[in-house]
Every structure is written in C-alpha cells, then in structure tokens.
Design an enzyme around this catalytic site. Sequence first.
Site, PDB file in Angstrom:
ATOM      1  N   ALA A   1     -92.407  54.797 -65.799  1.00  8.12           N
ATOM      2  CA  ALA A   1     -93.502  54.008 -66.361  1.00  8.12           C
ATOM      3  C   ALA A   1     -94.586  53.942 -65.292  1.00  8.12           C
ATOM      4  O   ALA A   1     -94.317  54.134 -64.103  1.00  8.12           O
ATOM      5  CB  ALA A   1     -93.003  52.622 -66.714  1.00  8.12           C
TER       6      ALA A   1
ATOM      7  N   GLY B   1     -88.713  55.257 -66.430  1.00 10.13           N
ATOM      8  CA  GLY B   1     -89.099  55.364 -67.840  1.00 10.13           C
ATOM      9  C   GLY B   1     -89.090  56.798 -68.345  1.00 10.13           C
ATOM     10  O   GLY B   1     -88.868  57.030 -69.539  1.00 10.13           O
TER      11      GLY B   1
ATOM     12  N   GLU C   1     -85.661  57.378 -69.256  1.00 10.57           N
ATOM     13  CA  GLU C   1     -85.375  56.566 -70.443  1.00 10.57           C
ATOM     14  C   GLU C   1     -86.016  57.173 -71.701  1.00 10.57           C
ATOM     15  O   GLU C   1     -85.441  57.101 -72.787  1.00 10.57           O
ATOM     16  CB  GLU C   1     -85.848  55.128 -70.205  1.00 10.57           C
ATOM     17  CG  GLU C   1     -85.011  54.454 -69.119  1.00 10.57           C
ATOM     18  CD  GLU C   1     -85.589  53.125 -68.648  1.00 10.57           C
ATOM     19  OE1 GLU C   1     -86.623  53.139 -67.947  1.00 10.57           O
ATOM     20  OE2 GLU C   1     -85.027  52.071 -68.999  1.00 10.57           O
TER      21      GLU C   1
ATOM     22  N   GLU D   1     -85.798  52.160 -60.558  1.00  9.41           N
ATOM     23  CA  GLU D   1     -86.573  50.913 -60.664  1.00  9.41           C
ATOM     24  C   GLU D   1     -86.130  49.858 -59.657  1.00  9.41           C
ATOM     25  O   GLU D   1     -86.934  49.047 -59.202  1.00  9.41           O
ATOM     26  CB  GLU D   1     -86.460  50.337 -62.088  1.00  9.41           C
ATOM     27  CG  GLU D   1     -87.190  51.145 -63.162  1.00  9.41           C
ATOM     28  CD  GLU D   1     -86.324  52.165 -63.874  1.00  9.41           C
ATOM     29  OE1 GLU D   1     -85.276  52.594 -63.308  1.00  9.41           O
ATOM     30  OE2 GLU D   1     -86.688  52.542 -65.010  1.00  9.41           O
TER      31      GLU D   1
HETATM   32  C1  HXC Z   1     -97.755  55.615 -61.345  1.00  5.92           C
HETATM   33  C2  HXC Z   1     -97.155  57.486 -60.202  1.00  5.92           C
HETATM   34  C3  HXC Z   1     -95.810  57.341 -60.582  1.00  5.92           C
HETATM   35  C4  HXC Z   1     -95.484  56.242 -61.416  1.00  5.92           C
HETATM   36  C5  HXC Z   1     -95.950  59.086 -59.352  1.00  5.92           C
HETATM   37  N1  HXC Z   1     -97.193  58.588 -59.447  1.00  5.92           N
HETATM   38  N2  HXC Z   1     -95.082  58.342 -60.039  1.00  5.92           N
HETATM   39  N3  HXC Z   1     -98.111  56.632 -60.590  1.00  5.92           N
HETATM   40  N4  HXC Z   1     -96.489  55.407 -61.767  1.00  5.92           N
HETATM   41  N5  HXC Z   1     -94.244  56.037 -61.858  1.00  5.92           N
HETATM   42  C6  HXC Z   1     -98.420  59.096 -58.830  1.00  5.92           C
HETATM   43  C7  HXC Z   1     -98.455  58.816 -57.332  1.00  5.92           C
HETATM   44  O1  HXC Z   1     -98.891  57.504 -57.082  1.00  5.92           O
HETATM   45  C8  HXC Z   1     -99.443  59.854 -56.882  1.00  5.92           C
HETATM   46  O2  HXC Z   1    -100.761  59.412 -57.151  1.00  5.92           O
HETATM   47  C9  HXC Z   1     -99.159  61.033 -57.804  1.00  5.92           C
HETATM   48  O3  HXC Z   1     -98.487  60.498 -58.921  1.00  5.92           O
HETATM   49  C10 HXC Z   1     -98.266  62.071 -57.153  1.00  5.92           C
HETATM   50  O4  HXC Z   1     -97.085  61.424 -56.681  1.00  5.92           O
HETATM   51  P1  HXC Z   1     -96.540  61.547 -55.188  1.00  5.92           P
HETATM   52  O5  HXC Z   1     -95.679  60.370 -54.944  1.00  5.92           O
HETATM   53  O6  HXC Z   1     -97.654  61.811 -54.240  1.00  5.92           O
HETATM   54  O7  HXC Z   1     -95.659  62.881 -55.308  1.00  5.92           O
HETATM   55  P2  HXC Z   1     -94.405  63.281 -54.424  1.00  5.92           P
HETATM   56  O8  HXC Z   1     -94.612  62.923 -53.004  1.00  5.92           O
HETATM   57  O9  HXC Z   1     -94.111  64.693 -54.779  1.00  5.92           O
HETATM   58  O10 HXC Z   1     -93.194  62.360 -54.954  1.00  5.92           O
HETATM   59  C11 HXC Z   1     -92.728  62.494 -56.285  1.00  5.92           C
HETATM   60  C12 HXC Z   1     -91.840  61.264 -56.660  1.00  5.92           C
HETATM   61  C13 HXC Z   1     -92.643  59.960 -56.395  1.00  5.92           C
HETATM   62  C14 HXC Z   1     -90.565  61.266 -55.806  1.00  5.92           C
HETATM   63  C15 HXC Z   1     -91.466  61.402 -58.125  1.00  5.92           C
HETATM   64  O11 HXC Z   1     -93.924  60.077 -57.030  1.00  5.92           O
HETATM   65  C16 HXC Z   1     -91.989  58.730 -56.917  1.00  5.92           C
HETATM   66  O12 HXC Z   1     -91.038  58.227 -56.321  1.00  5.92           O
HETATM   67  N6  HXC Z   1     -92.529  58.178 -58.020  1.00  5.92           N
HETATM   68  C17 HXC Z   1     -92.084  56.915 -58.559  1.00  5.92           C
HETATM   69  C18 HXC Z   1     -90.758  57.075 -59.235  1.00  5.92           C
HETATM   70  C19 HXC Z   1     -90.310  55.737 -59.807  1.00  5.92           C
HETATM   71  O13 HXC Z   1     -90.105  54.760 -59.076  1.00  5.92           O
HETATM   72  N7  HXC Z   1     -90.148  55.671 -61.134  1.00  5.92           N
HETATM   73  C20 HXC Z   1     -89.801  54.460 -61.790  1.00  5.92           C
HETATM   74  C21 HXC Z   1     -91.058  53.761 -62.187  1.00  5.92           C
HETATM   75  S1  HXC Z   1     -90.745  52.183 -62.876  1.00  5.92           S
HETATM   76  P3  HXC Z   1    -101.884  59.346 -56.016  1.00  5.92           P
HETATM   77  O14 HXC Z   1    -103.061  58.732 -56.743  1.00  5.92           O
HETATM   78  O15 HXC Z   1    -101.337  58.530 -54.901  1.00  5.92           O
HETATM   79  O16 HXC Z   1    -102.070  60.777 -55.644  1.00  5.92           O
HETATM   80  C22 HXC Z   1     -90.300  52.457 -64.400  1.00  5.92           C
HETATM   81  C23 HXC Z   1     -90.140  51.188 -65.099  1.00  5.92           C
HETATM   82  C24 HXC Z   1     -89.263  51.183 -66.307  1.00  5.92           C
HETATM   83  O17 HXC Z   1     -90.175  53.523 -64.894  1.00  5.92           O
HETATM   84  C25 HXC Z   1     -89.080  49.793 -66.785  1.00  5.92           C
HETATM   85  C26 HXC Z   1     -88.828  48.715 -65.767  1.00  5.92           C
HETATM   86  C27 HXC Z   1     -90.028  48.057 -65.152  1.00  5.92           C
END
Ligand code: HXC
Length: 257
Positions: free
Chosen positions: A65, A108, A111, A131
């Site tokens: 998400a 998400g 999911e 998360e």
């Molecule tokens: C918003 C996101 C994002 C996300 C990545 N980006 N995931 N933006 N929401 N979930 C954005 C980053 O901020 C970045 O933007 C760009 O995408 C590229 O990501 P990087 O992190 O620079 O890439 P990389 O270093 O290759 O790492 C990839 C990754 C990492 C390991 C997948 O992006 C990551 O850990 N993402 C988050 C994963 C996560 O926690 N997912 C769960 C989300 S919560 P900029 O502008 O900085 O370039 C969720 C909630 C469900 O899903 C319901 C409960 C609340």
Amino acid sequence: MSGPAIVWERRDRVLLITLNRPRQLNALNRDTVRELNALLVPADKDPALGCVVITGNDKAFAAGADIKEMQDKSYQAMARDDHFAEWETFARLRTPRIAAVNGYALGGGCELMLMCDFAIAGRSAKFGLPEIKLGVMPGMGGTQRLPRLVGRALAMDLILTGRMMDAAEALAAGLVARLVDDDAVVETALKAAETIAGYSKPATLLARDAVNRADEVSLSEGALFERRVFHSLFATEDQREGMAAFVEKRKPTFTGS
Ligand code: HXC
C-alpha cells in the site's frame, strides 16, 4: 499530473490489467483500488469476459500500500474512512483472476495477489508482509488469507518477522501456483486465462464459488454446497455441449448459456 494508476487491454475474452505507478514500485493508493473497481465491477457482469490477468512490471508487482498516502493519517481518519474497505469490493468479484507476478509482491501487493484466484510468478519474484517493520500490520486481508493458503506457522513467521520469501519458497509453500522464467510470466498467465475463458462461464464461476466456500464453512456443508451447485450446472446448455462433445470426440463450443 500523474497518469492513471492502472492501464488495461481487452484481448477477446481476457482482460489484462497492468498496475501503472512504476516510479513508486506500483504502491497501491486509493486511485488504484478505485480505478480497478470502476473497471471491474461492470466488467464482472459481462458474460463475454472469461478471465482477468493482473500484473505489474519487471521490478514490482506492487511493493505495498502507498506508505506516503498513509503516513500522516490519524486513527480517527483511518477508522472513519474504513481505509482499505474498497478492496473488499475487488475481492468479491466473481470473474476468475490471475496475478502475474514479477519482482516485489510486498505488503498490500502480496495481499492483492492473495485476492486473486491464483498467481503465476517469475523465478526472481519476492514476497512478504513487511508491515510490522513500519509499526503496523497487514490490513488488506493478509492475516486471514495467508494462513489459509500456506498454514499458520509460515504465516506467523512472515507476518511477525517481516522477512522476504523467494519464489522457490513461495512455490513450495503453495503461495503461488506456478513459477516460470521472468520474461514468460505475463504470456503464461495470459495463456492460462485464455484456457479458463474458453470454458463455460457458469462452470468457472461456480467452481471458484465452491472452492471459496471452503474458507467459510465446515467440510460437510462445503461438500453439500458443492453438490448443489454441481447439480445446477445440469440446467445449462454448456453441460449438454461439453458432454456431447466428449462423446462425439470433438472440441466443445461453450456459449455461457
Ligand atoms: C510508497 C513506495 C513504496 C510503498 C516503494 N516506494 N514502496 N512508496 N509506498 N509501499 C517508492 C520509494 O519510496 C521510492 O520512491 C521508489 O518507490 C523506489 O523504491 P526504493 O525503495 O528506492 O527501491 P529499492 O531500494 O529497490 O527497494 C525496493 C523495496 C523498498 C525493498 C521494495 O521500496 C521497500 O521496502 N518498499 C516498502 C515495502 C513495504 O514496506 N511494503 C508494505 C507497505 S504497507 P522515491 O520517491 O524515494 O524514489 C502496506 C500496508 C498494508 O502494504 C495494510 C496495513 C497498513
């Protein structure tokens, strides 16, 4: 100005949807779910639509998400808006859905994959529910759907440690149905979708309804539901056609009636 969160292409009886926020690794925001529902709620009633494929890009199916959209929200706003409730509409759609997964399917994104009927993934795909690392927990059905698919122990492991799982482990765990080379993911999913779309739609709809009942009811109730819907397919012309074609050693032509 950002473009649409999804793009789509209709290929005869199959709808191919591509998540379209590549710069955010397809992070799922409100526009994504609204655009998906606006497209799919009416399409779901189209008898000529046999299957949907949902995919992302090489780097990410969806990395979760949209964290930036959520980060400043209060508890009151999340609860009042029932944040993520719109995904339930998506989850309840009846036309078969295949997730075609390359790269990250996290949070998400994982999911969303779990809301599809099954997933075909590339050998470099990565899965997880991270998360917990953000100080929250899954909120799009992950705590409910993941244990049903892979068992309680592995679901707890993934949800509590937030670790990522590689594609081989995901296949062994039953999280995905098939692994193929990365560049064959969409093509393989489209082929499976065409196969499904070539069958009787009443049969595919009721078959998935019956599988899904297993998550809700006891074995004997589920088996009864299965028998009753199985019986009901004998009211279709497609049952006549399918069985006649077998006996006559020819290919059936299903019409959905
Ligand atoms: C918003 C996101 C994002 C996300 C990545 N980006 N995931 N933006 N929401 N979930 C954005 C980053 O901020 C970045 O933007 C760009 O995408 C590229 O990501 P990087 O992190 O620079 O890439 P990389 O270093 O290759 O790492 C990839 C990754 C990492 C390991 C997948 O992006 C990551 O850990 N993402 C988050 C994963 C996560 O926690 N997912 C769960 C989300 S919560 P900029 O502008 O900085 O370039 C969720 C909630 C469900 O899903 C319901 C409960 C609340």
